[in-house]
Design an enzyme around this catalytic site. Structure first.
Site, PDB file in Angstrom:
ATOM      1  CD  GLU A 152      -2.653  -0.937   2.364  1.00  0.00           C
ATOM      2  OE1 GLU A 152      -3.096  -0.875   2.805  1.00  0.00           O
ATOM      3  OE2 GLU A 152      -3.792  -1.685   2.244  1.00  0.00           O
ATOM      4  CG  ASP A 208      -7.888  -5.934   4.256  1.00  0.00           C
ATOM      5  OD1 ASP A 208      -6.967  -6.198   5.368  1.00  0.00           O
ATOM      6  OD2 ASP A 208      -8.316  -4.836   4.411  1.00  0.00           O
ATOM      7  CD  GLU A 221      -2.351  -8.861  10.730  1.00  0.00           C
ATOM      8  OE1 GLU A 221      -0.928  -8.658  10.419  1.00  0.00           O
ATOM      9  OE2 GLU A 221      -2.832  -7.284  10.218  1.00  0.00           O
ATOM     10  CD  GLU A 251      -9.876  -2.035   7.391  1.00  0.00           C
ATOM     11  OE1 GLU A 251      -9.234  -2.596   8.073  1.00  0.00           O
ATOM     12  OE2 GLU A 251     -10.049  -1.752   6.605  1.00  0.00           O
TER      13      GLU A 251
HETATM   14  C1  GCV Z   1      -2.873  -0.244   8.698  1.00  0.00           C
HETATM   15  C2  GCV Z   1      -5.980  -2.227   5.135  1.00  0.00           C
HETATM   16  C3  GCV Z   1      -6.742  -0.802   5.812  1.00  0.00           C
HETATM   17  C4  GCV Z   1      -5.776  -0.630   6.150  1.00  0.00           C
HETATM   18  C5  GCV Z   1      -4.643  -0.908   7.362  1.00  0.00           C
HETATM   19  C6  GCV Z   1      -3.594  -1.787   6.103  1.00  0.00           C
HETATM   20  C7  GCV Z   1      -2.658  -3.125   6.846  1.00  0.00           C
HETATM   21  O1  GCV Z   1      -5.912  -1.414   3.725  1.00  0.00           O
HETATM   22  O2  GCV Z   1      -8.111  -0.575   5.366  1.00  0.00           O
HETATM   23  O3  GCV Z   1      -5.965   0.324   7.153  1.00  0.00           O
HETATM   24  O4  GCV Z   1      -2.794  -0.117   7.418  1.00  0.00           O
HETATM   25  O5  GCV Z   1      -5.273  -2.640   5.817  1.00  0.00           O
HETATM   26  O6  GCV Z   1      -3.429  -4.276   7.531  1.00  0.00           O
HETATM   27  O7  GCV Z   1      -2.276  -2.263   6.205  1.00  0.00           O
END
Ligand code: GCV
Length: 691
Positions: free
Chosen positions: A266, A339, A361, A367
């Site tokens: 990302e 995710d 994890e 979320e």
């Molecule tokens: C911490 C997803 C979430 C992000 C998060 C990412 C990750 O994309 O929306 O907020 O970032 O996972 O686990 O690194």
């Protein structure tokens, strides 16, 4: 005057006993004068003594540090508890930490009323049981819905909030032994001398509770913080920079746990920026940490906007590196390949490597499951993953067993949970979400516990022991049923049948299967995942499509490959099916989708009703707070159902069967509604009802 005093006293008493949820599951009810003897003198043993002295209600207790054959077999953190409540109990362990865990286990046993005779011997299934905070240095929390970060960075190290110790105690009581303080989207600043001092202050508080402190690092720190021209992991200066930084940390925090790393993911920097591999990056850090017994948790959450199916990418990047990682590196893998969706198949990286330690994890913060507004007990989701059979070494190679070292020995075994904790009085934003923090700790200690075992324990500890009116007997089965059904309800009204990632882009709360931002990354758009068209619905990951099924072992891959044998609760994850495809119920896919969404709404209503029925058994404060959230959850369920069905209907061109509730929203209005969220990501849910 007397009247005034009375009022002051009344206010004080109501405050002391306010049922605001701040006491979590730690409501033990001892008399404060139990007889506890021990020769152990350390800070951790002292906490065990203090807890038992205050909370234990039986005869005398002896705490022994013992290096017998029995305790040796239980390892550093295991314990033996033997005896009888009336005549006396002994707790033995080879370490003070084991005594502390034994003390909390004994108190759990007391509060859950398990009888007088006690004979328990326990040791953990995972060596490292770690919370991951996604807390930023400005105290916002990424995907946090319970207020601000607990860490008052601006005041540390001078001012120490009493909540730090309360946090450590809560974690120790459920055997959590590590915490990563900061967000994986890490600021290089966390490694500055100024912040290391602050981290030390927290580590000093956590240490007596058996909790090690870890940090998430930014891979570009040598350049960004250290001013080096590069952060290339094979560069000599870079290696030296990390070595010195690690030395600086251990000088202040001798039991520092190690680093968590999100790299080349990302948009974050990583070894691939320099033409190096994940193994090169992880090993460079591992070498710096090795002399101090520190570890690296290297995340496998990697994907790029290529033509390759996102769900396949982590496996493709990591499996060729099997055997190349140092033994103090663990690859941290999210439970599913995309995710943290309400339902995903397990990630095929579990069971894919033989010479590399892999750790699950899990996401405790919700979320993708309604933030801290919806009730969703997640032990059922996590168990579904942990109990899934990878077939890595034939039948019975569950995700739990391939990660705890039972199948292929690994030097370290671990489980991480993205925490849902913040500054809210009740810690987690929703009273019932405390159960998820609790369940994470209990499952990481013993993944064989069932979600029922855990939730029953949690309910008794959180809502009080059985009283003369039999309150707990009435409360427990009803609340337990509600909790156990809650996650499935969320899946059913949000993303049933394997649908996934059809959330709004900027927040992940409400539905936006229609979302289409011109020029945006395709793999961040819901259409990438649901693939609705005139021909049908779902992502074809079969051997005729992206072939993600090939990443699983036989016979699972063959089972997933065919729609007839693929479990229906995940069918649209693996298959693009025609709208008139006949489901097991005999209905067409379209009708099944309609009935399933409708069932989700009914389930949400049932949750709401079941909570209302608990009114006589729950204190008014917590009852009302949760009640108000169930109202929103039910309205949201209708929002999800209407939004998704009305949108998918544009492709199916079929009527919504008369057997289900009629939509009450207009699709155009839902499409134009934008929910704003503040920088702490607390959605202003009141906006939703103007939509
Ligand atoms: C911490 C997803 C979430 C992000 C998060 C990412 C990750 O994309 O929306 O907020 O970032 O996972 O686990 O690194």
């Amino acid at each position: 005057m007397k009247k005034l005093l009375f009022i002051i006293l009344l206010v004080f008493v109501t405050q002391v006993y306010a049922e605001d949820g701040s006491r979590l599951w730690l409501r033990f009810s001892g008399n404060g004068n139990a007889q506890v003897t021990t020769k152990a003198k350390g800070a951790t043993a002292n906490i065990a003594v203090r807890e038992l002295r205050e909370q234990w209600k039986g005869a005398k207790i002896t705490l022994n540090i013992a290096r017998t054959k029995e305790t040796n077999l239980l390892g550093d953190e295991g314990y033996l508890i033997k005896g009888n409540r009336e005549t006396g109990v002994s707790i033995s362990s080879s370490s003070e930490k084991g005594l502390l865990y034994g003390a909390y286990q004994l108190l759990r046993w007391q509060e859950t009323g398990l009888g007088d005779e006690i004979n328990i011997s326990e040791s953990p299934r995972y060596e490292l049981r770690i919370l991951n905070h996604w807390d930023n240095l400005d105290r916002t929390i990424e995907r946090g819905y319970a207020g601000q970060s607990l860490w008052e960075w601006e005041k540390l190290p001078s001012v120490i909030s009493p909540r730090y110790e309360a946090y450590a105690r809560a974690n120790a009581s459920i055997n959590i032994n590590g915490t990563v303080l900061n967000n994986v989207n890490a600021s290089p600043q966390i490694l500055s001398a100024e912040y290391i001092e602050k981290v030390k202050a927290l580590a000093d508080i956590f240490r007596p509770y058996g909790i090690k402190t870890y940090l998430a690092i930014n891979f570009s720190s040598p350049a960004e913080l250290g001013g080096l021209p590069t952060s290339d992991p094979l560069n000599k200066e870079v290696k030296l920079w990390w070595k010195n930084k690690v030395k600086e940390i251990y000088k202040l925090i001798p039991d520092f746990g190690g680093f968590l790393v999100k790299a080349n993911s990302e948009g974050l920097p990583g070894p691939q920026d320099f033409g190096r591999t994940h193994a090169d990056g992880a090993n460079m850090l591992a070498d710096a940490l090795k002399p101090y017994k520190g570890i690296v948790m290297w995340r496998a959450f990697v994907y790029n906007p290529t033509n390759e199916d996102r769900a396949k990418q982590a496996y493709q990047e990591f499996t060729p590196l099997d055997g190349q990682f140092r033994d103090n590196v663990i690859i941290q893998v999210k439970n599913g390949p995309v995710d943290f969706q309400p339902r995903e198949p397990f990630s095929p990286l579990f069971g894919a490597m033989k010479k590399t330690a892999v750790m699950p994890e899990l996401q405790i913060t919700q979320e993708y499951l309604g933030f801290s507004t919806h009730a969703a007990y997640l032990a059922t989701l996590w168990k579904e993953c942990l109990d899934s059979d990878t077939y890595q070494q034939g039948k019975g190679s569950t995700v739990a067993r391939v990660t705890d070292g039972s199948i292929y020995p690994q030097k370290h075994s671990a489980m991480a949970g993205i925490t849902n904790i913040g500054t809210d009085v009740n810690w987690c934003g929703h009273q019932l979400a405390q159960a998820n923090w609790y369940a994470f700790g209990r499952l990481a200690w013993n993944h064989e516990l069932t979600p029922e075992d855990i939730v029953n324990e949690w309910i008794t500890l959180t809502f009080g022991e059985p009283d003369n009116q039999g309150n707990s007997q009435n409360l427990n089965p009803k609340l337990s049923k509600l909790m156990l059904e809650s996650r499935e309800a969320v899946v059913t009204y949000m993303m049933p049948l394997g649908l996934h990632h059809i959330f709004a882009l900027d927040h992940h709360y409400g539905p936006e299967p229609w979302c289409d931002v011109p020029g945006a990354r395709p793999d961040w758009m819901p259409k990438y995942y649901h693939r609705a068209d005139a021909g049908g619905l779902g992502f074809d990951r079969s051997s005729k499509g992206s072939n993600a099924v090939s990443q699983y072992h036989s016979p699972l891959k063959e089972e997933l490959d065919k729609p007839e044998t693929c479990p229906e609760n995940i069918i649209l994850w693996f298959h693009h099916l025609p709208w008139d495809y006949t489901m097991k119920s005999g209905r067409t896919l379209w009708d099944e989708l309609c009935y399933t969404y409708d069932r989700g709404v009914q389930q949400a209503r049932t949750l709401q009703k079941s909570w209302d029925e608990l009114e006589p058994y729950v204190d008014a404060e917590r009852f009302r707070e949760v009640q108000s959230k169930f109202k929103i959850q039910t309205r949201d369920a209708v929002w999800w159902k209407d939004g998704c069905l009305l949108y998918f209907q544009e492709f199916s061109k079929r009527p919504i069967p008369y057997g289900i509730e009629r939509p009450v929203h207009e699709l155009d209005k839902l499409k134009s509604f934008r929910m704003k969220i503040s920088n702490t990501e607390k959605a202003d849910i009141n906006q939703l009802y103007n939509k």
